[in-house]
Scaffold this motif. Structure first.
Motif, PDB file in Angstrom:
ATOM      1  N   UNK D 183      -5.801  -0.956   1.406  1.00 50.17           N
ATOM      2  CA  UNK D 183      -6.236  -2.332   1.198  1.00 50.17           C
ATOM      3  C   UNK D 183      -6.926  -2.564  -0.153  1.00 50.17           C
ATOM      4  N   UNK D 184      -6.207  -2.361  -1.238  1.00 53.95           N
ATOM      5  CA  UNK D 184      -6.823  -2.505  -2.569  1.00 53.95           C
ATOM      6  C   UNK D 184      -7.102  -3.982  -2.881  1.00 53.95           C
ATOM      7  N   UNK D 185      -8.242  -4.243  -3.500  1.00 53.26           N
ATOM      8  CA  UNK D 185      -8.560  -5.621  -3.903  1.00 53.26           C
ATOM      9  C   UNK D 185      -7.613  -6.042  -5.027  1.00 53.26           C
ATOM     10  N   UNK D 186      -7.344  -5.114  -5.942  1.00 54.38           N
ATOM     11  CA  UNK D 186      -6.450  -5.404  -7.064  1.00 54.38           C
ATOM     12  C   UNK D 186      -5.243  -4.476  -6.985  1.00 54.38           C
ATOM     13  N   UNK D 187      -4.256  -4.780  -6.156  1.00 54.76           N
ATOM     14  CA  UNK D 187      -3.143  -3.837  -5.990  1.00 54.76           C
ATOM     15  C   UNK D 187      -2.371  -3.614  -7.293  1.00 54.76           C
ATOM     16  N   UNK D 188      -2.062  -2.359  -7.582  1.00 57.57           N
ATOM     17  CA  UNK D 188      -1.260  -2.051  -8.776  1.00 57.57           C
ATOM     18  C   UNK D 188       0.224  -2.067  -8.443  1.00 57.57           C
ATOM     19  N   UNK D 189       0.543  -2.083  -7.155  1.00 61.21           N
ATOM     20  CA  UNK D 189       1.959  -2.100  -6.753  1.00 61.21           C
ATOM     21  C   UNK D 189       2.061  -2.901  -5.465  1.00 61.21           C
ATOM     22  N   UNK D 190       3.273  -3.268  -5.090  1.00 63.12           N
ATOM     23  CA  UNK D 190       3.437  -3.949  -3.794  1.00 63.12           C
ATOM     24  C   UNK D 190       4.223  -3.095  -2.799  1.00 63.12           C
TER      25      UNK D 190
END
Lengths: 376, 405, 376, 405
Positions: D183-190
């Motif tokens: 659950x990243x706040x700023x996802x680097x990937x989808x």
């Protein structure tokens, strides 16, 4: 071997088994103390991972269907594929003596068409052996064959079965150059009646047969086709029994009394499966004398048994002397009976004091559900 | 769910600690018996043969072998997938707050009251998976109904000198139980409880709920529930069972019961196709008896290869007996390999044991060899030899005798 | 009802069903969206607790055997008793038109003899009803009858089936005084082809039949015996369909569209069991229009369907109009096809734009495994 | 036991607490879905369709419905009595010292290492019984082998705006995982983890044993085991799954996934007989559609009686819809009885619910009516009406909405 399906064809020469096939098809003939002939090809196939198997049968299907059920004992009770009972063309009429009748398959064409496997293994129901079929497929692929037949180089037919054999001319690399039903020739090897080919090729052959109305795969089709296709022979090295007549039925069961054969067939590459039945262990009494005997559960033995095979729930009374005989399930032998060289079918009672003597070449056959002696 | 007249609860959690080496890896009901059975087969087959189609099997101690053996229950026509009931295995249950073992026979049934309620039966039959006997429970149920009893307990006559080892019933002249004494020093009767009970379901429920909240109770039917019912003047009837019954609780009684079966012409039902003792059968070829051997008064199972002399013994499936061996008064479990020239007397040989050639097994008492042991050639094992413990291979061998000489 | 065994006899008048019975026996005729005819007698018996059932079949047994398996869906996959497939005498030859052929049972005499039950229920495979058989047994015992026949007082045959009926003269107390095959008379009731009698009595009848070589129970035996034995008629009050011809096969399926019939048959005394198959729920599209339809899983419907029955996996294309029709499993109806009064057998594709019009008395029958239209 | 190339461990203990009323009496994998399935059918069918013949099902929360449903496994050709493996249900085990629940996904597999060892597989597939998707695991296994990975994790592309709700994989250009963030706040990937893992068996064993002794660990694959493996520089490959996948974890996502299935022409495989979604089927007659009704864009199961209008809805088996009713955008569970003149919109109606005539169900959100509720005639239930709680019959109704309006 998920990409191979099996078809066990219907052996039509039932007359060769005399009374034994009066109430059952060849596939359902009891063999070896607790098996039926069909158990051997069926187990060889399922042990190799074949899970789609059709069995062609005639009207004498009842004991076969009872025996097979949904195929649970062979792991064939499944949603995908599994075990299919296929009726023979025109009821498996005995008068039609085609060795391997493609018409029986043709009338079940939708089964063949709806199957998904790439290959088909066509086999008889009368082949007693324990064989690793994955090796046959590997051989077939390695040779890039159109058709592979499993064969034996050293099998010896009984004199009366010679005409029932199919003889192959095998070249050095295993290529088969001639197929001669009924006529052995010098250096010929013997077809074990197991044929591996592509399903698409079999479908094509069936269409050809239908247009020519020639249906005997071994008698009419192969002798001609062999020149045009790449047919190879895979040699089976182990024990083999081709059960073509009541004489060879007797002979090959007697061979089980050789511990080497017993070990190879029943403790070999794969387990031979059969219908599981209840029954207590065999019970031997103080008065019993047992030598060289193959017996199974439910037997009660008070007498003298030698060189014989006892199926389930056979009872041998005190003082009885049984030599060189095969007693099928639920046979009851009274006191002081003497048997030598006899095959007794299911559920027969031999009353006190009777004597029945045959010999190794011509065993006496007693038909099922009878009482012999006593009352009269 | 269909309403049932009578369902059975089969107690199969027993540890069988006095059977020791035989129950090291399995519960007592799963101990092999009689050449191709396990002890539980007798109770399970009794259910089928009595027309009971719903059985809850209460497991506990080392249940894996038992679970695998019972499987879907189809060996006893008790298919667990049938709509009619079939067999249901009931282990102790782990909830979010953890779980614990059943505290006693009564507690195990109490923990599964919901299971019984599903079927809302009129009667509940409580039986044990530890006993060797053939019994038609429907006859007992009939007497239970005829006597209008609250509870019926099946009893069997035992020898007077042994009566003090059992739970003994004292009955009035009509068969109603006046007193129940566990292991009385001075027994007033020789009617021993077989651990087979029929309860009217509402009564069972009521008394199990009562028992559950009694902090003094060990939650055992024989010790607590039955005595409580007697104190409260319920109608407890003693059903007199005629026939062979044996609690196979010790190595001696296991061996003796095996020999009893061996000597009883038809205990295993060779003649009656309508009263089979059912078991989950194995796929094994027929056995082979070589020429030149002697087999007397013995049970031989499928898959055996016999090239030695067998006298008054039981061979389980796939036992291999090599040339010149002699096996007497013994029980050889599944897959044991007996080398040539071996002598075995009054012994129980475990599954897949390998015995090197010319070994001698057996002494004064009963020698037990644990599963999977491998004995070197010329091993000598038995009461007399045990104490020496000469070789490492003897690990696990006849520990039973060493402990109680 | 543990003391009753069942035998489902083989209906020989297959010609009355035209193409429907080309590949299957009457027992295996698909009926009512997901059933086969045999499901009704079989479920009635197992719902009453009968657990030993023999089914006589002909060589066209494949679909029947596939359908029944080991009888698991009916709780008949058991060690004791269970389901037995019995071959008919002489292969269930169609030319032999005995109504209830005792010879078929006689050739399976050992099955009947080895069974343990006191009573036998003999029944046809073409009787659509939901009946509590425990009441028939109670009636039989109460009347102390030798033979009880289940009958209907108000059943109306189609004109072409009248000659296939068996008509009974029933007296006040239920006693049957005359049995007239084929000829209705005033006030006669109709035999539902279900007969309850003691097994010992049936065995005795079979021996008499064998000595006289008269085998037709309904045509030859009962009309004579009725004078000598206590024969009673138990009246079934509920819905009944006697499926004797392709016309009545159509009619009785159409009757399922009456919600009263649907409720009585399928939500009545006992559940009608059938072979369970996988398949997603039926899917109806935006473009579909559905009125008075009986359908089941795997159907995909984009067109207009009215007064019709759809078996498993039927697809109806957009713009198609299906009225008064019965579509068997895996039928595919192309776009804009028009059908009215049609029975389409399994696995048929009707290509875009085709029109097939029959009528209620004479529906068109389309044989299985075909493509209609399109290509030519 | 036969050695296996790959066996599956299916995690089926989930409580599904955010599904609330739907999981009150059963585990999340047992929740009915799609007209005749339960959620676990998708994973079970994937196994069959991928050629996996040995599946251990790890149960925990309210396992009774699930156990009964899985039965002997024959619905998925996973007969538990087969010699080849089949399905084995693995609940938390009670030993003599008591038992406790599995502590996390990794712990549940760790507690059953012995089960896996029996088969000595090369690979272990870990899957969950909570997800709706069709997947051929054999293709994933093939990529796993081709990439010579230690672990392969199946990932699916999710919408960027939703990525922060998932476990997100950051991979290098060859597809190997460099980073795993829950659950990243700023996802680097989808690329979201689907909870489908293939482990080389020796690696899985080693890391589960490591994890088991770590007092800090929550014993969860995603939170603990995978990050540990990444820290220790194992080769973790991300297998990119193409196709529909949904974690049916909330009432909204359950409803949305149901509507997705309804709109997907062939998700349930009407055309491919070789990729069925298998379920344990019920014995039900065909459904009946009365004259004069409209049925649009709907799935109707066997045993239904439909005399009302059905629009864009799913009817489970044996649903009765009386005259003049309208059901729209809704899911009606097994056996519900809908009286005449009822309007239902955007609702989930539980099993065997009875709704009196002329009732109106549904409001702005999704209305859920719990199993077995009986609603009087003229009931009005839904978001707007919920707060009034006028009659006693409304007990258990749409509690979901009351809690999160």
């Amino acid at each position: 071997m998920r990409n191979v399906m099996g078809i066990i064809h219907h052996i039509k020469d039932e007359a060769a088994f005399r009374e034994i096939t009066k109430y059952r098809c060849v596939a359902a003939i009891p063999f070896g103390g607790k098996y039926r002939l069909v158990d051997f090809p069926l187990s060889n196939m399922t042990n190799a991972g074949i899970s789609n198997i059709g069995i062609i049968t005639s009207l004498k299907m009842r004991s076969l269907i009872d025996h097979l059920g949904t195929g649970k004992e062979w792991g064939l009770d499944r949603k995908r594929d599994g075990l299919f009972i296929l009726p023979a063309a025109s009821g498996g009429n005995e008068k039609n003596r085609r060795r391997l009748d493609l018409e029986d398959i043709y009338v079940n064409l939708d089964y063949l068409e709806n199957s998904q496997q790439e290959y088909v293994l066509l086999t008889g129901s009368n082949i007693v052996c324990n064989l690793d079929l994955t090796k046959v497929l590997a051989f077939h692929r390695q040779k890039n064959a159109d058709l592979t037949v499993v064969c034996s180089e050293d099998y010896q037919f009984l004199p009366q079965d010679v005409a029932r054999g199919v003889y192959l001319q095998k070249e050095k690399e295993g290529r088969i150059s001639a197929v001669s039903p009924g006529k052995p020739h010098k250096n010929s090897v013997i077809s074990m009646d197991m044929y591996l080919l592509k399903r698409s090729f079999l479908l094509q052959l069936l269409e050809e047969c239908a247009s020519l109305a020639k249906w005997d795969f071994v008698g009419e089709v192969l002798p001609v086709k062999v020149k045009k296709i790449k047919m190879y022979g895979y040699v089976h090295q182990g024990y083999l029994g081709l059960v073509n007549s009541w004489q060879s039925l007797y002979k090959h069961q007697m061979e089980l009394l050789n511990p080497e054969v017993w070990r190879e067939l029943f403790w070999g590459k794969g387990l031979i499966h059969t219908k599981l039945k209840d029954g207590p262990p065999a019970r031997y009494y103080e008065t019993s004398e047992i030598k060289n005997v193959f017996a199974t559960s439910g037997c009660l033995i008070e007498g003298n048994v030698k060189n014989s095979i006892l199926f389930r729930k056979v009872k041998v009374g005190r003082g009885a002397v049984i030599h060189n005989s095969i007693l099928l399930p639920k046979v009851e032998i009274g006191e002081d009976v003497v048997l030598d060289g006899v095959i007794i079918d299911k559920n027969v009672q031999i009353k006190k004091g009777m004597q029945l003597i045959g010999n190794n070449e011509n065993p006496v056959i007693i038909e099922k559900n009878q009482e012999i002696g006593g009352g009269f | 769910m269909k309403k049932k007249e009578c369902i059975a609860m089969l107690l199969a959690g027993g540890q069988g600690s006095r059977l020791r080496l035989l129950t090291k890896n399995l519960a007592k009901p799963a101990v092999p018996f009689g050449g191709k059975y396990r002890i539980i087969d007798f109770s399970m087959s009794n259910c089928l043969n009595s027309g009971i189609d719903t059985v809850g099997v209460l497991t506990q101690y080392k249940p894996q072998v038992l679970n695998a053996y019972i499987g879907v229950g189809s060996a006893w026509d008790l298919q667990c997938y049938s709509k009619e009931g079939g067999v249901t295995i009931l282990p102790p249950y782990v909830s979010e707050d953890g779980g614990e073992w059943y505290q006693g026979t009564a507690d195990s049934v109490y923990q599964n009251l919901k299971f019984i309620e599903q079927y809302n039966p009129e009667y509940v039959l409580i039986i044990s998976g530890d006993h060797v006997y053939k019994m038609d429970y429907s006859l007992m149920l009939q007497e239970h109904k005829e006597n209008n009893a609250d509870v019926t307990i099946s009893v069997v006559e035992v020898a007077w000198e042994e009566a003090s080892r059992f739970g003994i019933m004292n009955t009035d002249k009509n068969g109603f139980i006046e007193e129940f004494v566990e292991k009385p020093a001075q027994p007033k009767s020789n009617l021993a409880s077989m651990g087979v009970y029929i309860f009217n379901w509402p009564i069972l429920k009521k008394y199990l709920e009562k028992d559950a909240v009694d902090p003094e109770s060990e939650h055992d039917f024989g010790k607590n529930v039955i005595p409580l019912m007697l104190r409260e003047k319920l109608k407890l009837y003693a059903y007199a069972f005629q026939g062979y019954w044996r609690d196979v609780g010790t190595v001696e009684s296991y061996w003796e019961a095996s020999m009893d079966i061996l000597d009883d012409y038809d205990f295993l039902n060779y003649f009656d196709d309508n009263w089979n003792i059912y078991s989950a059968p194995l796929m094994q070829p027929p056995h082979y008896i070589a020429p030149g051997v002697n087999i007397k008064r013995s049970l031989i199972s499928d898959g055996c290869y016999v090239n030695g002399e067998i006298e008054h013994s039981i061979l389980f499936p796939a036992v291999f007996v090599d040339k010149g061996s002699l096996i007497k008064d013994s029980i050889i479990m599944h897959g044991a390999q007996i080398g040539s020239g071996v002598k075995i007397e009054k012994a129980i040989i475990g599954e897949n044991v390998v015995i090197g050639k010319n070994s001698v097994i057996g002494g004064d008492g009963i020698t037990v060899i644990e599963d999977k042991q491998k004995l070197k050639e010329n091993s000598q094992v038995g009461r007399l030899y045990r104490l020496k413990r000469v070789d490492k291979q003897a690990e696990g061998v006849s520990r039973y005798l060493a402990e109680s000489p």
